[in-house]
Scaffold this active site. Structure first.
Site, PDB file in Angstrom:
ATOM      1  N   ARG A   1       0.848  -1.184   0.000  1.00 43.54           N
ATOM      2  CA  ARG A   1       0.000   0.000   0.000  1.00 43.54           C
ATOM      3  C   ARG A   1       0.884   1.233   0.000  1.00 43.54           C
ATOM      4  O   ARG A   1       1.991   1.202   0.555  1.00 43.54           O
ATOM      5  CB  ARG A   1      -0.874   0.059   1.256  1.00 43.54           C
ATOM      6  CG  ARG A   1      -2.158  -0.752   1.181  1.00 43.54           C
ATOM      7  CD  ARG A   1      -3.158  -0.135   0.179  1.00 43.54           C
ATOM      8  NE  ARG A   1      -4.408  -0.864   0.133  1.00 43.54           N
ATOM      9  CZ  ARG A   1      -4.695  -1.859  -0.713  1.00 43.54           C
ATOM     10  NH1 ARG A   1      -3.814  -2.250  -1.597  1.00 43.54           N
ATOM     11  NH2 ARG A   1      -5.875  -2.447  -0.684  1.00 43.54           N
TER      12      ARG A   1
ATOM     13  N   GLU B   1      -2.041   8.044  -4.016  1.00 42.42           N
ATOM     14  CA  GLU B   1      -2.395   7.656  -5.384  1.00 42.42           C
ATOM     15  C   GLU B   1      -3.856   7.985  -5.680  1.00 42.42           C
ATOM     16  O   GLU B   1      -4.681   7.979  -4.765  1.00 42.42           O
ATOM     17  CB  GLU B   1      -2.122   6.154  -5.609  1.00 42.42           C
ATOM     18  CG  GLU B   1      -2.963   5.235  -4.740  1.00 42.42           C
ATOM     19  CD  GLU B   1      -2.602   3.756  -4.936  1.00 42.42           C
ATOM     20  OE1 GLU B   1      -1.434   3.384  -4.779  1.00 42.42           O
ATOM     21  OE2 GLU B   1      -3.526   2.984  -5.246  1.00 42.42           O
TER      22      GLU B   1
ATOM     23  N   HIS C   1      -1.030   0.466  -9.666  1.00 43.68           N
ATOM     24  CA  HIS C   1      -1.813  -0.381  -8.737  1.00 43.68           C
ATOM     25  C   HIS C   1      -2.568  -1.475  -9.501  1.00 43.68           C
ATOM     26  O   HIS C   1      -3.803  -1.542  -9.470  1.00 43.68           O
ATOM     27  CB  HIS C   1      -2.790   0.473  -7.913  1.00 43.68           C
ATOM     28  CG  HIS C   1      -3.225  -0.197  -6.641  1.00 43.68           C
ATOM     29  ND1 HIS C   1      -3.517   0.493  -5.486  1.00 43.68           N
ATOM     30  CD2 HIS C   1      -3.421  -1.514  -6.347  1.00 43.68           C
ATOM     31  CE1 HIS C   1      -3.887  -0.362  -4.541  1.00 43.68           C
ATOM     32  NE2 HIS C   1      -3.837  -1.586  -5.038  1.00 43.68           N
TER      33      HIS C   1
END
Ligand code: DGY
Length: 331
Positions: free
Chosen positions: A243, A272, A290
């Site tokens: 993460r 993000e 991601h």
């Protein structure tokens, strides 16, 4: 014909239409048909009167939203990570939270390994060089990186995905695996992975390739910062598929520019989809948006599990993967 009204659910994240269809026999369904998530106020507005919501990693489920949506009984995320959800607050209100573990483990491990290899073997960096038309001659040391096979693989966070990466390293690439995790694996699980538990500092000092796979919580915010990067080998790589916020991205950009470590692979970022602009200025980094779990079969499986959870939870069944099962059975 029953005149009973179906419960209402919201699918807040665009997903596979045939999977959404599975909800319709049970619920009155409202969907988000755009790729963009809704702003928080819009999400709250659309949740009025909804008993359940299907979300992904981007929707924030906090006290404010829960206070504003008293009809909400079930939060079903299609992600395994749930740092966007205040689970204790949900539990306190009797709201069930479910996530989507297991179905993405192997796909995510494949990607973590690919990112690590791309960083070690300078694949993105050399491709950019080639696309810029800068390749004029072959040379012995051109984009010479570090080996993956036989190297020491360091894993921070030895859950399901960490173990799947360890398996790839140990069995496929003859790597020695060292790991740090709050709890140590039993010896019979460590042995086939060629894995050894070490203190975090030893992990940082010894790993040739360090992969981060731990869940995010405020306690691990910036667990990899300037101090930790300075402990790593100058030839080492760092891969983050966990993460954003676990790595101090500004410190990482500085370490890469200074040669404190050799290269990095990032799939997740602080804040993000915005990126720390410094990351874009260093060449020795592979950046992906991601997508570690993004294979079609796996994204379908994640969506399907989220739908299964929603249906079971709101129709008196047993949700397959609850995060706060203590809520079940509370009236
Ligand atoms: C997960 O499932 O947690 C992935 O990171 C997608 O959000």
């Amino acid at each position: 014909m029953s005149t009973e009204k179906k419960p209402k659910v919201l699918v807040a994240r665009k997903t596979f239409p045939d999977i959404v269809e599975r909800l319709r026999p049970h619920f009155e369904v409202e969907t988000n048909d755009s790729e963009d998530g809704w702003p928080q106020a819009e999400l709250i507005r659309r949740l009025q009167g909804k008993a359940g919501v299907y979300i992904a990693g981007g929707e924030k489920i906090d006290q404010i939203l829960l206070d504003a949506c008293p009809a909400l009984k079930v939060i079903s995320t299609m992600a395994v990570g749930y740092n966007n959800i205040d689970v204790p607050a949900c539990t306190a209100r009797g709201v069930l939270v479910t996530n989507a573990p297991d179905v993405l483990t192997e796909t995510t491990a494949d990607f973590g390994f690919a990112l690590m290899m791309a960083a070690a073997r300078r694949i993105a960096e050399s491709e950019h060089f080639l696309r810029r038309g800068e390749w004029k001659q072959w040379s012995v040391t051109m984009f010479a990186g570090s080996d993956v096979h036989g190297a020491t693989l360091g894993i921070l966070g030895m859950g399901r995905i960490g173990q799947a990466i360890a398996k790839r390293g140990a069995l496929g690439f003859g790597m020695q695996v060292i790991y740090h995790n709050r709890s140590r694996l039993p010896a019979e699980q460590e042995a086939p992975l060629n894995a050894r538990w070490v203190e975090k500092e030893e992990l940082l000092r010894q790993a040739d390739h360090l992969v981060l796979v731990l869940p995010y919580s405020p306690a691990v915010h910036h667990i990899i910062g300037a101090r930790e990067l300075a402990l790593m080998k100058p030839t080492a790589t760092l891969t983050n598929i966990a993460r954003g916020g676990i790595v101090d991205d500004a410190a990482l950009a500085q370490a890469l520019a200074a040669g404190t470590i050799a290269a990095a692979g990032l799939d997740v970022y602080e804040g993000e989809p915005a990126l720390n602009p410094a990351l874009l200025t260093v060449p020795n980094i592979v950046l992906t948006p991601h997508i570690a779990s993004a294979s079609i079969p796996t994204r379908r499986a994640m969506s399907g599990l989220a739908v299964d959870n929603l249906i079971a939870a709101l129709t008196g069944g047993k949700p397959p993967t609850p995060l706060n099962p203590e809520v079940l059975g509370r009236s």
